[in-house]
Design an enzyme around this catalytic site. Structure first.
Site, PDB file in Angstrom:
ATOM      1  N   ARG A  52       0.831  -1.210   0.000  1.00  0.00           N
ATOM      2  CA  ARG A  52       0.000   0.000   0.000  1.00  0.00           C
ATOM      3  C   ARG A  52       0.865   1.260   0.000  1.00  0.00           C
ATOM      4  NH1 ARG A  52      -2.305   0.516   4.997  1.00  0.00           N
ATOM      5  NH2 ARG A  52      -1.385   2.539   5.413  1.00  0.00           N
ATOM      6  N   TYR A 106     -11.534  15.909 -18.898  1.00  0.00           N
ATOM      7  CA  TYR A 106     -12.180  14.598 -18.763  1.00  0.00           C
ATOM      8  C   TYR A 106     -13.340  14.733 -17.757  1.00  0.00           C
ATOM      9  CZ  TYR A 106     -12.787   9.717 -17.461  1.00  0.00           C
ATOM     10  OH  TYR A 106     -13.326   8.485 -17.195  1.00  0.00           O
TER      11      TYR A 106
END
Ligand SMILES: Cc1ncc(COP(=O)(O)O)c(C=O)c1O
Length: 385
Positions: A52, A106
């Site tokens: 992580r 976007y």
């Protein structure tokens, strides 16, 4: 084309741009470290490794390569293009800050800025890049100007240099989503842009088989993105990092072929009576052709067409394709087509889309690396329907 020919460098970096074990017997292809955690017994063992944290060997390797490709001091590869966008925005702002953004972004990035960041105390002013007005939009609290080059789906190329000059004059950073060009065609950092974001799902990965994103910038900015990513958790899975590295090795040849094919397809569409408009920065008819020629090393693999028969003609065209596939996304080896009115711009009214240059009948083509003549034959038979 510009003198900024960095393509040879990019071609080499896409293969050799990260540290490689050269001890005899070591694998030529780095193995996948499909491990969540790593042996660590005491502080003498150095930094804790945990996938992580973004310090899995595959994550480190592909992030180093991404930094090299962008010509940036550092980069971090994350779990999607939106993870890269969100983490970059969180790293650059805090409550009370202000963002100035292009209105041609976007869709999810627009929504993030318009609807989500205000919930974190960050406001955005959108500027239509065709109308200008960047200067007037800047405030004392502005921390970042967010732009996208080239834009989706109209493929406009805006000149970032005056925006960078204006922003830097006031200590404001400029971030650019440079997904459509990829570092083969467009290296935003070379133009003074502080933070470059890529949806690596597209050209960097190149095979439509992974979701990933990259943020590249100064060590200081990337350290903050890494710190936040360790908290919010959008780490790139080691297998996806490995796949991304595999895709990157052919980036240069793929993108050059996308460029060639898209040019051939755009030129062909331009001569067709069924087509009212073709948008491709490589065509002399494109409003930003001269600027694109100056700023970019290639015009990219995206082509947009507007069919004279409107939405019905576009539906018939798309459903008649035999080779190209109807699907959202872009940048893969296979040709994909989509209609923004059903995908990225579904949330806008027909009038709003029209105002943004996206009338019904607009079809976006992500031209793949198939044989260009086969693609043209497919488009020809689909247009005949
Ligand atoms: C220009 C651009 N930026 C960002 C994204 C988001 O990337 P992802 O789907 O990898 O999260 C996309 C996806 O289509 C895109 O086209």
């Amino acid at each position: 084309m510009s003198d900024r020919h960095h393509t040879r460098r990019v071609a080499t970096l896409a293969i050799h741009g990260s540290a490689h074990d050269r001890t005899p017997g070591s694998p030529v292809v780095p193995p996948i470290a499909q491990s969540a955690t790593f042996h660590w017994g005491s502080p003498d063992d150095g930094e804790l490794r945990y996938s992580r944290y973004g310090n899995n060997p595959n994550q480190i390797q592909v992030s180093e390569k991404a930094a090299a490709l962008e010509g940036a001091e550092a980069a971090i590869a994350l779990a999607s293009g939106m993870a890269a966008t969100a983490m970059a925005l969180l790293a650059l702002t805090e409550a009370g800050d202000h963002v100035v953004a292009s209105s041609r972004l976007y869709g999810a990035t627009q929504t993030l800025l318009r609807d989500e960041l205000p919930r974190r105390g960050v406001q955005t002013t959108f500027v239509d890049p065709e109308a200008g007005g960047w200067d007037a939009a800047l405030r004392d609290e502005t921390r970042v100007v967010w732009i996208e080059i080239p834009t989706n789906p109209t493929l406009r190329v805006l000149d970032p240099r005056p925006i960078v000059a204006l922003a830097h004059d006031r200590g404001i950073r400029v971030a650019c989503d440079a997904t459509f060009g990829s570092p083969v065609n467009f290296r935003a950092a070379d133009l003074g842009i502080d933070v470059v974001v890529q949806s690596a799902t597209k050209y960097l990965g190149g095979h439509s088989d992974l979701i990933a994103g990259v943020v590249a910038g100064t060590r200081e900015i990337i350290d903050e993105v890494v710190r936040l990513s360790r908290l919010y958790g959008p780490a790139l899975d080691p297998h996806a990092a490995w796949l991304l590295d595999r895709g990157l090795r052919t980036l240069d040849v793929r993108v050059k072929r996308h460029n060639q094919n898209a040019m051939a397809v755009a030129e062909w569409f331009e001569g067709r009576p069924e087509v009212a408009r073709v948008s491709y920065p490589g065509l002399a008819s494109h409003p930003d052709h001269v600027l694109a020629s100056e700023l970019m090393s290639g015009y990219g693999g995206m082509v947009s067409v507007v069919l004279t028969g409107g939405g019905d003609a576009a539906d018939r065209f798309v459903s008649g394709l035999r080779l190209a596939l109807a699907a959202p996304s872009l940048g893969g080896v296979e040709t994909l087509v989509s209609q923004p009115r059903y995908t990225s711009h579904v949330g806008l009214s027909a009038a709003e889309r029209e105002a943004q240059g996206i009338p019904d009948g607009f079809v976006r083509l992500s031209i793949g690396i198939e044989d260009a003549d086969d693609l043209i034959a497919d488009f020809e038979q689909a247009l005949a329907r």
